[in-house]
Design a protein around this motif. Structure first.
Motif, PDB file in Angstrom:
ATOM      1  N   LYS A 162       0.812  -1.213   0.000  1.00  9.90           N
ATOM      2  CA  LYS A 162       0.000   0.000   0.000  1.00  9.90           C
ATOM      3  C   LYS A 162       0.847   1.265   0.000  1.00  9.90           C
ATOM      4  CE  LYS A 162      -3.989  -2.137   2.280  1.00  9.90           C
ATOM      5  NZ  LYS A 162      -4.896  -2.103   3.454  1.00  9.90           N
ATOM      6  N   THR A 163       2.024   1.205   0.613  1.00  8.78           N
ATOM      7  CA  THR A 163       2.863   2.403   0.723  1.00  8.78           C
ATOM      8  C   THR A 163       4.191   2.265  -0.022  1.00  8.78           C
ATOM      9  OG1 THR A 163       3.759   1.558   2.818  1.00  8.78           O
ATOM     10  CG2 THR A 163       1.852   3.035   2.945  1.00  8.78           C
ATOM     11  N   ALA A 164       4.384   1.135  -0.716  1.00 13.61           N
ATOM     12  CA  ALA A 164       5.664   0.880  -1.377  1.00 13.61           C
ATOM     13  C   ALA A 164       5.809   1.697  -2.659  1.00 13.61           C
ATOM     14  CB  ALA A 164       5.795  -0.607  -1.692  1.00 13.61           C
ATOM     15  N   SER A 165       7.058   1.996  -2.994  1.00 15.23           N
ATOM     16  CA  SER A 165       7.349   2.645  -4.275  1.00 15.23           C
ATOM     17  C   SER A 165       7.178   1.611  -5.385  1.00 15.23           C
ATOM     18  CB  SER A 165       8.784   3.172  -4.275  1.00 15.23           C
ATOM     19  OG  SER A 165       9.698   2.086  -4.156  1.00 15.23           O
ATOM     20  N   GLU A 166       7.200   2.067  -6.631  1.00 16.62           N
ATOM     21  CA  GLU A 166       7.010   1.143  -7.750  1.00 16.62           C
ATOM     22  C   GLU A 166       8.115   0.094  -7.800  1.00 16.62           C
ATOM     23  OE1 GLU A 166       4.411   0.774  -9.763  1.00 16.62           O
ATOM     24  OE2 GLU A 166       3.481   2.275  -8.456  1.00 16.62           O
ATOM     25  N   SER A 167       9.343   0.509  -7.543  1.00 18.25           N
ATOM     26  CA  SER A 167      10.461  -0.449  -7.567  1.00 18.25           C
ATOM     27  C   SER A 167      10.338  -1.443  -6.410  1.00 18.25           C
ATOM     28  CB  SER A 167      11.801   0.292  -7.484  1.00 18.25           C
ATOM     29  OG  SER A 167      11.878   1.070  -6.299  1.00 18.25           O
ATOM     30  N   GLU A 168       9.883  -0.962  -5.262  1.00 22.42           N
ATOM     31  CA  GLU A 168       9.716  -1.839  -4.103  1.00 22.42           C
ATOM     32  C   GLU A 168       8.581  -2.835  -4.335  1.00 22.42           C
ATOM     33  OE1 GLU A 168      10.467  -3.305  -0.159  1.00 22.42           O
ATOM     34  OE2 GLU A 168      11.604  -2.320  -1.747  1.00 22.42           O
ATOM     35  N   LYS A 169       7.552  -2.409  -5.070  1.00 18.58           N
ATOM     36  CA  LYS A 169       6.422  -3.298  -5.361  1.00 18.58           C
ATOM     37  C   LYS A 169       6.870  -4.502  -6.188  1.00 18.58           C
ATOM     38  CE  LYS A 169       2.629   0.043  -5.064  1.00 18.58           C
ATOM     39  NZ  LYS A 169       1.576   0.780  -5.816  1.00 18.58           N
ATOM     40  N   VAL A 170       7.829  -4.287  -7.080  1.00 15.11           N
ATOM     41  CA  VAL A 170       8.358  -5.390  -7.887  1.00 15.11           C
ATOM     42  C   VAL A 170       8.984  -6.438  -6.973  1.00 15.11           C
ATOM     43  CG1 VAL A 170      10.058  -6.061  -9.625  1.00 15.11           C
ATOM     44  CG2 VAL A 170       8.736  -3.951  -9.911  1.00 15.11           C
ATOM     45  N   ARG A 171       9.770  -5.980  -6.002  1.00 16.28           N
ATOM     46  CA  ARG A 171      10.399  -6.912  -5.060  1.00 16.28           C
ATOM     47  C   ARG A 171       9.360  -7.649  -4.218  1.00 16.28           C
ATOM     48  NH1 ARG A 171      11.697  -7.741  -0.050  1.00 16.28           N
ATOM     49  NH2 ARG A 171      10.627  -5.869   0.696  1.00 16.28           N
ATOM     50  N   LEU A 172       8.335  -6.912  -3.763  1.00 18.42           N
ATOM     51  CA  LEU A 172       7.305  -7.517  -2.925  1.00 18.42           C
ATOM     52  C   LEU A 172       6.504  -8.566  -3.701  1.00 18.42           C
ATOM     53  CD1 LEU A 172       6.017  -4.320  -1.074  1.00 18.42           C
ATOM     54  CD2 LEU A 172       7.337  -6.208  -0.072  1.00 18.42           C
ATOM     55  N   ARG A 173       6.223  -8.291  -4.969  1.00 15.21           N
ATOM     56  CA  ARG A 173       5.492  -9.273  -5.781  1.00 15.21           C
ATOM     57  C   ARG A 173       6.316 -10.546  -5.981  1.00 15.21           C
ATOM     58  NH1 ARG A 173       4.338  -4.581  -9.150  1.00 15.21           N
ATOM     59  NH2 ARG A 173       2.223  -3.805  -8.675  1.00 15.21           N
ATOM     60  N   THR A 174       7.620 -10.371  -6.165  1.00 15.78           N
ATOM     61  CA  THR A 174       8.514 -11.522  -6.318  1.00 15.78           C
ATOM     62  C   THR A 174       8.520 -12.358  -5.046  1.00 15.78           C
ATOM     63  OG1 THR A 174       9.923 -10.284  -7.853  1.00 15.78           O
ATOM     64  CG2 THR A 174      10.877 -12.238  -6.826  1.00 15.78           C
ATOM     65  N   GLU A 175       8.585 -11.686  -3.915  1.00 15.68           N
ATOM     66  CA  GLU A 175       8.591 -12.381  -2.625  1.00 15.68           C
ATOM     67  C   GLU A 175       7.261 -13.085  -2.386  1.00 15.68           C
ATOM     68  OE1 GLU A 175      10.033 -13.608   1.203  1.00 15.68           O
ATOM     69  OE2 GLU A 175      10.872 -13.135  -0.766  1.00 15.68           O
ATOM     70  N   TYR A 176       6.176 -12.430  -2.788  1.00 18.03           N
ATOM     71  CA  TYR A 176       4.844 -13.023  -2.647  1.00 18.03           C
ATOM     72  C   TYR A 176       4.766 -14.325  -3.451  1.00 18.03           C
ATOM     73  CZ  TYR A 176      -0.250 -13.511  -2.957  1.00 18.03           C
ATOM     74  OH  TYR A 176      -1.516 -13.992  -2.904  1.00 18.03           O
ATOM     75  N   ALA A 177       5.250 -14.279  -4.693  1.00 21.77           N
ATOM     76  CA  ALA A 177       5.222 -15.465  -5.553  1.00 21.77           C
ATOM     77  C   ALA A 177       6.089 -16.582  -4.979  1.00 21.77           C
ATOM     78  CB  ALA A 177       5.687 -15.097  -6.963  1.00 21.77           C
ATOM     79  N   ARG A 178       7.235 -16.202  -4.396  1.00 21.47           N
ATOM     80  CA  ARG A 178       8.133 -17.211  -3.822  1.00 21.47           C
ATOM     81  C   ARG A 178       7.468 -17.923  -2.644  1.00 21.47           C
ATOM     82  NH1 ARG A 178      11.468 -18.126   0.261  1.00 21.47           N
ATOM     83  NH2 ARG A 178      10.868 -16.192   1.322  1.00 21.47           N
ATOM     84  N   ILE A 179       6.857 -17.150  -1.735  1.00 18.41           N
ATOM     85  CA  ILE A 179       6.203 -17.742  -0.567  1.00 18.41           C
ATOM     86  C   ILE A 179       5.022 -18.617  -1.000  1.00 18.41           C
ATOM     87  CG2 ILE A 179       4.818 -17.219   1.482  1.00 18.41           C
ATOM     88  CD1 ILE A 179       6.542 -14.727   1.880  1.00 18.41           C
TER      89      ILE A 179
END
Length: 297
Positions: A162-179
């Motif tokens: 909700k508060t992440a930057s666009e570049s940070e969102k890419v990392r979070l989506r990757t982590e979400y997919a990994r988990i």
């Protein structure tokens, strides 16, 4: 009409001069108009209606389908807008949204809500705490969709988005997919009260179904007399009448659930599909499979 004729007969018997002049005629018609309204109001107030937290083009089309085929109130109610108080506690409320296969969310229009947030919206919109019947048109709302531990990890990532930057969102989506990819030990989604004996799961470690969470949140806000129906399957957006070509049978309009994935797991579904052919199991009438619904009170 029988009640109306009786009312007219009784009125004329008690008021023999009812048609003698304009004043008496006006009084008679006013009395009958009031009586007609008193007959019609309970019928209207008991009419079922549908509510969605946020309506976009997809939900508008889906909601219109349900309104037409289930003969609901013509108004499609949206979160943030007042629910008229002319619906009595006997009216049935349908809640329309997507479910989530891994997290306890209602979703639509690119937005997610927890059960508590949905409850707060309904309360703010003026839903009567005396409502007695609720049905969730939400996929897997009767299922447990994850373990508590794994869901907590995903919820933390979702909150960070909700508060992440666009570049940070890419990392979070990757982590979400990994988990999510690592989470293979938990069937998705799971019949909470009936686990597979070949793959036992500790239910104390599983998320409560979304419908159970909503039921609990409603009770905290003073709702106490309701029955809530949810489904342990995807809910179809198409509730229209179907003709099955396999046996030329007609399935009346109604809530439908997608049981296609159960053909090789459930003998009843397999027979249903074999007899009817086509996409029968994908658009199975929910009332034909009560074992895939669950009631919360």
């Amino acid at each position: 009409m029988t009640a109306l004729r009786k009312a007219m007969h009784d009125y004329k018997r008690k008021n023999v001069r009812w048609f003698s002049d304009a004043r008496n005629r006006l009084k008679a018609f006013s009395t009958l108009s009031f009586y007609i309204s008193s007959l019609a109001e309970p019928v209207a107030s008991k009419q079922a209606f549908i509510w969605c937290p946020k309506i976009d083009d997809e939900m508008r089309l889906c909601g219109g389908n349900f309104i037409s085929n289930l003969h609901l109130s013509a108004t499609f109610f949206e979160g943030g807008k007042e629910i008229p108080d002319n619906f009595s506690p006997n009216a049935k409320l349908y809640i329309l949204a997507h479910g989530h296969e891994r997290m306890p969310f209602f979703t639509c229009a690119n937005t997610k809500w927890t059960a508590r947030e949905i409850t707060e919206m309904l309360v703010k919109d003026g839903l009567s705490t005396e409502i007695r019947e609720i049905e969730l048109l939400v996929c897997h709302a009767g299922n447990s969709v994850n373990s508590i531990e794994e869901a907590d990890k995903l919820l933390v990532l979702a909150a960070s988005m909700k508060t992440a930057s666009e570049s940070e969102k890419v990392r979070l989506r990757t982590e979400y997919a990994r988990i999510n990819a690592l989470n293979t030990a938990v069937p998705k989604p799971l019949h909470f009260e009936n686990t597979d004996p070949q793959n036992p799961v500790d239910l104390e470690k599983m998320l409560l179904p979304l419908a159970a969470q909503l039921s609990g949140a409603l009770k905290e806000y003073g709702f106490s007399n309701f029955r809530m129906k949810s489904y342990k399957a995807p809910v179809s957006q198409d509730s229209s009448e179907k003709t099955h070509l396999g046996n030329n049978s007609v399935s009346p309009a109604g809530v439908r659930i997608d049981l296609e994935s159960q053909i090789n797991k459930d003998a009843k579904v397999k027979q249903y599909q074999r007899e009817r052919g086509g996409a029968a199991s994908k658009y199975a009438r929910a009332s034909d499979f009560p074992e895939y619904s669950v009631i919360w009170q």
